[in-house]
Design a protein around this motif. Structure first.
Motif, PDB file in Angstrom:
ATOM      1  N   ALA A   1       8.400  29.212 -23.759  1.00 51.40           N
ATOM      2  CA  ALA A   1       8.934  27.819 -22.586  1.00 51.40           C
ATOM      3  C   ALA A   1       9.823  27.224 -23.045  1.00 51.40           C
ATOM      4  O   ALA A   1      10.756  26.849 -23.824  1.00 51.40           O
ATOM      5  N   MET A   2      10.464  26.600 -21.344  1.00 53.24           N
ATOM      6  CA  MET A   2      11.489  25.595 -22.169  1.00 53.24           C
ATOM      7  C   MET A   2      11.647  24.993 -21.012  1.00 53.24           C
ATOM      8  O   MET A   2      11.288  24.843 -19.820  1.00 53.24           O
ATOM      9  N   LEU A   3      12.096  23.659 -21.364  1.00 52.60           N
ATOM     10  CA  LEU A   3      12.462  22.777 -20.266  1.00 52.60           C
ATOM     11  C   LEU A   3      13.887  22.131 -19.725  1.00 52.60           C
ATOM     12  O   LEU A   3      14.828  22.493 -20.921  1.00 52.60           O
ATOM     13  N   ILE A   4      14.034  22.206 -18.865  1.00 54.50           N
ATOM     14  CA  ILE A   4      15.526  22.048 -18.047  1.00 54.50           C
ATOM     15  C   ILE A   4      15.972  20.670 -17.154  1.00 54.50           C
ATOM     16  O   ILE A   4      15.269  20.709 -16.415  1.00 54.50           O
ATOM     17  N   ASP A   5      16.603  20.778 -18.305  1.00 53.56           N
ATOM     18  CA  ASP A   5      17.282  19.306 -16.773  1.00 53.56           C
ATOM     19  C   ASP A   5      18.011  18.974 -15.950  1.00 53.56           C
ATOM     20  O   ASP A   5      18.997  19.682 -16.864  1.00 53.56           O
TER      21      ASP A   5
END
Ligand code: SF4
Ligand code: SF4
Ligand code: FES
Lengths: 528, 362
Positions: free
Chosen positions: A240-244
């Motif tokens: 899982a990844m959160l990219i801003d």
């Protein structure tokens, strides 16, 4: 930067290496032009005959990726001619004797063969830099975006250390950062190797401090993972990844690899202003408030901490990035995300960062200060390393020259180097949507030396296929003396010309910065 | 005694007051430091003084004629009056000559940072337009279709601020002066379009023009919007120099950018991106609601509650099934500190790892 931007007007000798300053940091370049008008001398080392080269007293059109060889030979000249600062070396550095011995073999003649510039020009560059009082170094990605990026920077440090060009006005080693808050990302600890305040994650006391502050007793001590490794782990250990706000698919050195990596995740959340190529791969896209809509703080390339202010309301339901991240965190039960304003977030950063200890939202809103600002009455630190180095003595690094990850050969006989242009920025999610910018630069083209154009039987505006070992793109060619023979240039800004299909041949083993500046290509005419 | 101490003790008389000055200071600079307003037109504090418009004249005891204060250096014992009736009358006459060259005096403030300078002075001195009828210098160049800079030379008063800012500040030498007197014309190499000159469209000439002859075309698109112009001080969103800018808004609309003359990193300078590439912010392509990908690959608009629950569920699943080393965060080099700080805290506090990075390329 070790020295403030205003110092640019002060040096005797300015050494610009791998920086296309007039295009990438135009306003900084105005300071440089003023220094030249005042009589300062300029050395420019860059494979391309950029505008800066025309202003130079000595221009070194070095072969792409040969920077370390040049810098070693300059150091050799400085040592041989006795232009070193003996008392600085004695009082503030270590490893000089070994380094001095090491330098002996790296003559300008030796470097001349690698860099493909005359030995006497290298000699002269060494003399200029060594004699300047003070001499300042400016560099950009041209130096760091190589597999030997760290060696390049350390070679620059060696030059500054041996001549005592650190900790004084008008000197220093000054990287020009490319994005308006990339310096801030590091300051905030949004970098795998450091906590807020650039404290290394291998520091036990820091680990304990953050484990306590973040109520996370099992916080790792020192286990890092760079973005490059992360992309290799996607779909394997990473799920899982959160990219801003990073249009990483277009800016990543290896587009195919990056796309595959992101597609293999179970859960990808992207926060951005636009539905970028990266956002299109996400399971969930969250709309952020943009520049001019967000209150906040940024830090520029000279470490100056400045306030951003909202001027207009955001569109629709868009929310500040910090709010979005905090809301997700709260739903996951992560403690310490009860922020109700940007000011609260910033003040927490200041309370945990030693370099920001004297700052807070109100002070930053009133004053413009350069960190470190350790206490509330501290005036800021425009020049680093005055009198002493924070970590003891400055170390000379003994290092040698390495070829780029990929060199030209029969099948791929041309060097390709990439960069930016004045009129477009990054992946053009912003400049591409600002009216009028297309009038200045509506499409990308490949810059080729006119003699090469003729030799390859091409004319301006012909279409070519540009292929590397990893892929190919098609684009128009344009003849210009900016490119030396055998080296072509293009920017990475246009999604229509995904140059990152070609690049990505290797990474710096320490920083994992990509080899973006150099790769070997082949050029063929295509009928359109 | 050190040289600087001697310098510091130099004094002169300014409007009857004894004041000190530093070696090399001009009379104009001394006056300004003492909050005395001397009018100027061809002056820009960032540039070499030019001494062309003579509006800044002052009387110096012992001198036969008034002198230009922007080019005259202060000297020990000088006695200077900045606003005698004779000087004020001279200024009024000078202004009347200037506006005789000038088609229109009132111009839209959206044209540029300094565009109101002439108008303000004309009003302050009650200078009458049309007293010196006839010729004026400069012809508008309506053929230059560049999207940024209006070249309305009918308003030009030949103060050369644009030419000087381009040369001295930018080092670009894109524009120059052709002919003299009433035939004076500001032009580019070969009298062509700016795009074909060495112009970089930094907009500095626009921002220093005291009459609006050079004007910000993009900002002028907002001329008909209702409401007052508001200015908000912030930092340019592009490169790492961190230039200070003022965002001009009317109501909820961004209409333009002006450089902050006191910006610590830029002192009024900007490049084409900071000056003109602002309207991506209010572009139609902006995302307005959370978007959830559907099985067929399309995106569906959803509300925040549903979106945040979905986001959290995905991270919770990864954590439960694959452990805390299965989650990664990437921060943006273009978002402010609060975003970057929150991202690293999310990873460090949420998962106890350092699995966070940014896109430090570029
Ligand atoms: S926009 Fe800049 S470069 Fe172009 S003419 Fe004006 S000052 Fe010169
Ligand atoms: S105006 Fe240009 S030079 Fe200044 S911060 Fe913005 S992009 Fe950089
Ligand atoms: S302002 Fe002094 S002569 Fe124009």
């Amino acid at each position: 930067m070790s020295n403030p931007l205003a110092d640019m007007a002060k040096p005797d000798v300015i050494f610009c290496i791998g920086t296309n300053m007039t295009e990438c940091h135009p306003v900084a370049a105005t300071g440089l032009k003023k220094a030249l008008a005042r009589g300062a001398k300029l050395i420019v080392a860059d494979p391309r005959r950029i505008k800066l080269a025309e202003l130079a007293n000595i221009y070194l059109p070095i072969r792409v990726g040969s920077d370390v060889a040049l810098l070693l030979a300059m150091a050799h000249v400085i040592e041989r001619e006795g232009l070193v600062d003996a008392s600085f070396i004695k009082e503030r550095t270590e490893g000089w004797d070994e380094f001095r011995e090491h330098l002996k073999e790296f003559t300008p003649e030796w470097a001349s063969k690698i860099c493909e510039v005359p030995a006497k020009d290298i000699e002269e560059a060494g003399l200029y830099y060594g004699r300047g009082s003070p001499s300042a170094i400016y560099y950009t990605l041209g130096i760091t975006e190589h597999i030997c990026g760290v060696d390049n920077v350390q070679s620059l440090c060696n030059l500054a250390l041996m001549t005592g060009n650190l900790g004084i006005e008008g000197a220093g080693i000054n990287p020009m950062r490319g994005q308006n808050n990339i310096q801030g990302c590091g300051d905030c600890g949004a970098e795998t190797l450091v906590y807020p305040g650039s404290v290394p994650i291998t520091d036990k006391a820091a680990r304990d401090k953050f484990a306590h502050a973040y109520q996370r007793p099992d916080l790792d001590l020192g286990e890092a993972m760079t973005k490059v490794t992360a992309f290799n782990e996607c779909g394997k250990t990473l799920r899982a990844m959160l990219i801003d706000g990073e249009n990483t698919v277009v800016s990543d050195p290896d587009r195919n690899h990056c796309e595959q990596a992101l597609k293999s995740l179970d859960h990808l959340v992207v926060i951005d202003l636009f539905l970028t190529d990266t956002a299109k791969l996400a399971h969930l896209v969250l709309p952020a408030t943009g520049w001019a809509e967000t209150d906040g703080v940024v830090c520029n390339t000279e470490r100056r901490v400045q306030r951003l202010r909202a001027a207009v309301p955001p569109p629709g339901e868009a929310r500040p990035d910090w709010w979005i991240i905090a809301q997700i965190a709260r739903r996951l039960g992560i403690p310490g995300f009860d922020f109700s304003s940007a000011a609260e977030v910033f003040n927490e950063l200041c309370s945990l960062s030693p370099t920001y200890g004297g700052l807070d939202w109100d002070r930053v809103s009133r004053e413009s200060l350069i960190w470190p600002v350790p206490t509330k009455d501290h005036p800021g630190t425009p020049i680093l390393h005055v009198g002493s180095f924070a970590n003891g003595r400055g170390k000379f690094r003994v290092l040698g020259y390495r070829d780029p990850a990929e060199v030209i050969d029969e099948s791929f006989p041309v060097w390709l180097t990439t960069g930016r242009r004045l009129q477009s920025y990054h992946t053009r999610t912003q400049t591409g949507r600002s009216s009028g910018m297309d009038y200045l630069l509506s499409e990308e083209s490949l810059e080729v030396n006119p003699a090469d154009l003729a030799a390859w039987g091409l004319r301006d505006d012909d279409w070519v296929r540009l292929s590397s070992r990893r892929g190919s793109v098609e684009m128009k060619v344009r003849g210009t003396d900016r490119s030396p023979r055998g080296t072509v240039f293009t920017s990475f800004s246009f999604a229509e010309v995904p140059v990152n299909n070609l690049t990505g041949s290797g990474y710096d083993p320490t920083t994992h910065t990509a080899e973006l500046k150099v790769c070997a290509v082949r050029i063929e005419f295509v009928a359109r | 005694m050190s040289a600087t101490a001697t310098e510091r003790q130099q004094t002169m008389t300014l409007d009857g007051q004894e004041v000190t000055f530093a070696q090399g200071e001009t009379l104009y600079e001394v006056a300004r430091r003492h909050q005395i307003q001397v009018p100027t037109l061809c002056y820009d504090p960032r540039l070499e003084a030019f001494g062309g418009c003579r509006l800044c004249v002052v009387e110096v005891r012992g001198a036969k004629t008034p002198v230009a204060s922007c080019t005259t250096r202060a000297a020990q014992g000088m006695v200077v009056s900045t606003a005698t009736p004779a000087v004020e009358k001279l200024r009024q006459t000078l202004l009347e000559m200037v506006v005789s060259e000038n088609r229109e005096v009132a111009v839209n403030p959206l044209r540029g940072f300094a565009s109101q300078e002439l108008t303000t002075l004309v009003h302050r001195y009650g200078a009458q337009t049309g007293r010196f009828q006839g010729k004026h210098s400069g012809k508008s160049n309506s053929a230059d279709l560049n999207p940024f800079i209006l070249r309305d030379y009918d308003l030009c008063i030949s103060c050369y601020r644009c030419v000087r800012v381009c040369a001295e500040q930018e080092g670009d030498y894109a524009i120059s002066v052709m002919h003299r007197g009433f035939r004076t014309q500001i032009t580019t190499e070969f009298n062509g379009n700016l795009k074909d000159s060495s112009c970089t469209f930094c907009g500095q000439c626009v921002q220093t023009c005291p009459t609006g002859a050079l004007a910000d075309k993009k900002a002028l698109r907002g001329a008909d919007l209702p409401g007052e112009i508001q200015k908000t001080r912030t930092i340019c969103p592009y490169c790492g120099v961190g230039c200070s800018v003022d965002i001009m808004t009317k109501g909820d609309r961004m209409v333009g950018i002006q450089p902050a003359m006191d910006g610590p990193a830029n002192q009024g300078a900007l490049c084409v991106k900071g000056q003109f590439a602002f309207d991506f912010v209010q572009h139609d392509d902006r995302l307005k609601t959370p978007l959830l990908r559907q099985p067929d690959g399309s995106f569906k608009e959803i509300g925040w509650d549903e979106a945040l629950d979905f986001a959290a569920d995905g991270f919770r699943n990864a954590l439960e099934k694959h452990g805390r080393r299965s989650v990664y965060g990437i921060a943006s080099g273009r978002a402010p500190h609060e975003a970057a700080y929150s991202m690293q805290k999310f990873i460090r506090a949420g998962f106890g790892t350092h699995y966070v990075d940014n896109c430090s390329r570029a």
